[in-house]
Motif scaffolding. Sequence first.
Motif, PDB file in Angstrom:
ATOM      1  N   TRP A   1       0.839  -1.197   0.000  1.00 25.47           N
ATOM      2  CA  TRP A   1       0.000   0.000   0.000  1.00 25.47           C
ATOM      3  C   TRP A   1       0.870   1.242   0.000  1.00 25.47           C
ATOM      4  CZ3 TRP A   1      -5.059  -1.120  -0.455  1.00 25.47           C
ATOM      5  CH2 TRP A   1      -5.474  -2.392  -0.087  1.00 25.47           C
ATOM      6  N   GLU A   2       0.310   2.302  -0.552  1.00 27.30           N
ATOM      7  CA  GLU A   2       0.911   3.621  -0.413  1.00 27.30           C
ATOM      8  C   GLU A   2      -0.138   4.530   0.203  1.00 27.30           C
ATOM      9  OE1 GLU A   2       1.972   5.621  -4.068  1.00 27.30           O
ATOM     10  OE2 GLU A   2       0.376   4.622  -5.149  1.00 27.30           O
ATOM     11  N   TYR A   3       0.325   5.589   0.831  1.00 30.22           N
ATOM     12  CA  TYR A   3      -0.571   6.454   1.597  1.00 30.22           C
ATOM     13  C   TYR A   3      -0.444   7.906   1.160  1.00 30.22           C
ATOM     14  CZ  TYR A   3      -1.212   2.338   4.366  1.00 30.22           C
ATOM     15  OH  TYR A   3      -1.520   1.059   4.745  1.00 30.22           O
ATOM     16  N   GLU A   4      -1.547   8.623   1.343  1.00 28.13           N
ATOM     17  CA  GLU A   4      -1.623  10.046   1.009  1.00 28.13           C
ATOM     18  C   GLU A   4      -2.389  10.724   2.133  1.00 28.13           C
ATOM     19  OE1 GLU A   4      -0.756  13.163  -0.401  1.00 28.13           O
ATOM     20  OE2 GLU A   4      -0.589  11.876  -2.152  1.00 28.13           O
ATOM     21  N   THR A   5      -2.059  11.968   2.417  1.00 28.69           N
ATOM     22  CA  THR A   5      -2.805  12.729   3.416  1.00 28.69           C
ATOM     23  C   THR A   5      -3.387  13.983   2.770  1.00 28.69           C
ATOM     24  OG1 THR A   5      -0.841  13.951   4.117  1.00 28.69           O
ATOM     25  CG2 THR A   5      -1.379  11.949   5.354  1.00 28.69           C
ATOM     26  N   LEU A   6      -4.505  14.412   3.298  1.00 29.30           N
ATOM     27  CA  LEU A   6      -5.148  15.651   2.869  1.00 29.30           C
ATOM     28  C   LEU A   6      -5.444  16.441   4.130  1.00 29.30           C
ATOM     29  CD1 LEU A   6      -6.636  17.482   0.776  1.00 29.30           C
ATOM     30  CD2 LEU A   6      -8.670  16.092   1.204  1.00 29.30           C
ATOM     31  N   ARG A   7      -4.890  17.615   4.206  1.00 34.77           N
ATOM     32  CA  ARG A   7      -5.211  18.500   5.334  1.00 34.77           C
ATOM     33  C   ARG A   7      -6.570  19.119   5.037  1.00 34.77           C
ATOM     34  NH1 ARG A   7      -1.560  20.846   9.192  1.00 34.77           N
ATOM     35  NH2 ARG A   7      -2.785  22.245  10.470  1.00 34.77           N
ATOM     36  N   VAL A   8      -7.473  19.000   5.982  1.00 39.46           N
ATOM     37  CA  VAL A   8      -8.822  19.525   5.786  1.00 39.46           C
ATOM     38  C   VAL A   8      -8.740  21.032   5.605  1.00 39.46           C
ATOM     39  CG1 VAL A   8     -11.112  19.741   6.800  1.00 39.46           C
ATOM     40  CG2 VAL A   8      -9.798  17.642   7.122  1.00 39.46           C
ATOM     41  N   PRO A   9      -9.270  21.560   4.480  1.00 46.24           N
ATOM     42  CA  PRO A   9      -9.193  23.007   4.246  1.00 46.24           C
ATOM     43  C   PRO A   9     -10.000  23.790   5.279  1.00 46.24           C
ATOM     44  CG  PRO A   9     -10.486  21.913   2.521  1.00 46.24           C
ATOM     45  CD  PRO A   9      -9.970  20.844   3.426  1.00 46.24           C
ATOM     46  N   ARG A  10      -9.478  24.932   5.659  1.00 46.46           N
ATOM     47  CA  ARG A  10     -10.146  25.785   6.645  1.00 46.46           C
ATOM     48  C   ARG A  10     -10.738  27.007   5.974  1.00 46.46           C
ATOM     49  NH1 ARG A  10     -10.905  23.430  11.337  1.00 46.46           N
ATOM     50  NH2 ARG A  10      -9.191  23.676  12.737  1.00 46.46           N
ATOM     51  N   GLY A  11     -11.829  27.484   6.521  1.00 46.72           N
ATOM     52  CA  GLY A  11     -12.459  28.698   6.022  1.00 46.72           C
ATOM     53  C   GLY A  11     -11.683  29.928   6.459  1.00 46.72           C
ATOM     54  N   GLU A  12     -12.222  31.081   6.156  1.00 41.33           N
ATOM     55  CA  GLU A  12     -11.551  32.350   6.477  1.00 41.33           C
ATOM     56  C   GLU A  12     -11.283  32.518   7.965  1.00 41.33           C
ATOM     57  OE1 GLU A  12     -13.284  35.890   4.879  1.00 41.33           O
ATOM     58  OE2 GLU A  12     -13.657  34.948   2.951  1.00 41.33           O
TER      59      GLU A  12
ATOM     60  N   GLN B   1     -10.583  30.239  10.045  1.00 40.26           N
ATOM     61  CA  GLN B   1      -9.683  29.184  10.496  1.00 40.26           C
ATOM     62  C   GLN B   1     -10.314  28.306  11.572  1.00 40.26           C
ATOM     63  OE1 GLN B   1      -6.571  28.501   9.042  1.00 40.26           O
ATOM     64  NE2 GLN B   1      -7.388  29.928   7.568  1.00 40.26           N
ATOM     65  N   LYS B   2     -11.601  28.490  11.830  1.00 32.88           N
ATOM     66  CA  LYS B   2     -12.285  27.688  12.840  1.00 32.88           C
ATOM     67  C   LYS B   2     -13.236  26.685  12.201  1.00 32.88           C
ATOM     68  CE  LYS B   2     -11.996  31.116  16.487  1.00 32.88           C
ATOM     69  NZ  LYS B   2     -12.700  31.940  17.435  1.00 32.88           N
ATOM     70  N   GLU B   3     -13.697  26.961  11.010  1.00 34.68           N
ATOM     71  CA  GLU B   3     -14.642  26.083  10.333  1.00 34.68           C
ATOM     72  C   GLU B   3     -13.973  25.429   9.132  1.00 34.68           C
ATOM     73  OE1 GLU B   3     -17.712  25.338  11.345  1.00 34.68           O
ATOM     74  OE2 GLU B   3     -17.422  26.626  13.077  1.00 34.68           O
ATOM     75  N   SER B   4     -14.274  24.171   8.911  1.00 35.08           N
ATOM     76  CA  SER B   4     -13.724  23.460   7.755  1.00 35.08           C
ATOM     77  C   SER B   4     -14.488  23.831   6.503  1.00 35.08           C
ATOM     78  CB  SER B   4     -13.843  21.953   7.959  1.00 35.08           C
ATOM     79  OG  SER B   4     -13.064  21.539   9.034  1.00 35.08           O
ATOM     80  N   ALA B   5     -13.763  23.939   5.401  1.00 34.28           N
ATOM     81  CA  ALA B   5     -14.389  24.117   4.092  1.00 34.28           C
ATOM     82  C   ALA B   5     -14.697  22.725   3.537  1.00 34.28           C
ATOM     83  CB  ALA B   5     -13.448  24.878   3.171  1.00 34.28           C
ATOM     84  N   ASP B   6     -15.641  22.621   2.649  1.00 37.75           N
ATOM     85  CA  ASP B   6     -16.031  21.337   2.067  1.00 37.75           C
ATOM     86  C   ASP B   6     -14.924  20.829   1.142  1.00 37.75           C
ATOM     87  OD1 ASP B   6     -17.251  19.157   0.943  1.00 37.75           O
ATOM     88  OD2 ASP B   6     -19.025  20.228   0.250  1.00 37.75           O
ATOM     89  N   PRO B   7     -14.320  19.666   1.436  1.00 41.24           N
ATOM     90  CA  PRO B   7     -13.225  19.143   0.611  1.00 41.24           C
ATOM     91  C   PRO B   7     -13.695  18.231  -0.528  1.00 41.24           C
ATOM     92  CG  PRO B   7     -13.416  17.812   2.564  1.00 41.24           C
ATOM     93  CD  PRO B   7     -14.470  18.907   2.670  1.00 41.24           C
TER      94      PRO B   7
ATOM     95  N   GLY C   1     -12.492  18.247  16.003  1.00 41.41           N
ATOM     96  CA  GLY C   1     -12.332  18.633  14.611  1.00 41.41           C
ATOM     97  C   GLY C   1     -11.269  17.789  13.925  1.00 41.41           C
ATOM     98  N   THR C   2     -11.377  17.668  12.630  1.00 45.88           N
ATOM     99  CA  THR C   2     -10.470  16.827  11.867  1.00 45.88           C
ATOM    100  C   THR C   2      -9.316  17.640  11.310  1.00 45.88           C
ATOM    101  OG1 THR C   2     -12.283  15.349  11.283  1.00 45.88           O
ATOM    102  CG2 THR C   2     -10.321  15.234   9.905  1.00 45.88           C
ATOM    103  N   LYS C   3      -8.108  17.149  11.503  1.00 49.62           N
ATOM    104  CA  LYS C   3      -6.910  17.823  11.022  1.00 49.62           C
ATOM    105  C   LYS C   3      -6.464  17.247   9.683  1.00 49.62           C
ATOM    106  CE  LYS C   3      -2.390  19.308  12.605  1.00 49.62           C
ATOM    107  NZ  LYS C   3      -1.497  19.375  13.752  1.00 49.62           N
ATOM    108  N   PHE C   4      -6.386  15.926   9.577  1.00 49.32           N
ATOM    109  CA  PHE C   4      -5.953  15.260   8.350  1.00 49.32           C
ATOM    110  C   PHE C   4      -6.886  14.123   7.997  1.00 49.32           C
ATOM    111  CE2 PHE C   4      -1.842  16.863   9.929  1.00 49.32           C
ATOM    112  CZ  PHE C   4      -1.355  17.471   8.791  1.00 49.32           C
ATOM    113  N   LEU C   5      -7.014  13.872   6.703  1.00 49.96           N
ATOM    114  CA  LEU C   5      -7.677  12.683   6.187  1.00 49.96           C
ATOM    115  C   LEU C   5      -6.580  11.806   5.605  1.00 49.96           C
ATOM    116  CD1 LEU C   5     -10.599  14.428   4.269  1.00 49.96           C
ATOM    117  CD2 LEU C   5     -10.654  13.483   6.582  1.00 49.96           C
TER     118      LEU C   5
END
Length: 65
Positions: A9-20, A22-28, A52-56
Amino acid sequence: MTHQTDNHWEYETLRVPRGETQKESADPKTELNELAAEGWRLVETVDYTGGGTKFLIFERSTEPQ
């Protein structure tokens, strides 16, 4: 006799985008669809200590399909 293969397997991470704020997540959704089209699947989330989620975290097989 059973033939057993070791999956690789190989792995990838996605940092959850933040709104203006910086407290609310943007839809990824766009990023998720792009990763899915490349064969990645979501397997885990890494959360902030206070919530809250930091990484996927995604994985995909390195074996030929």
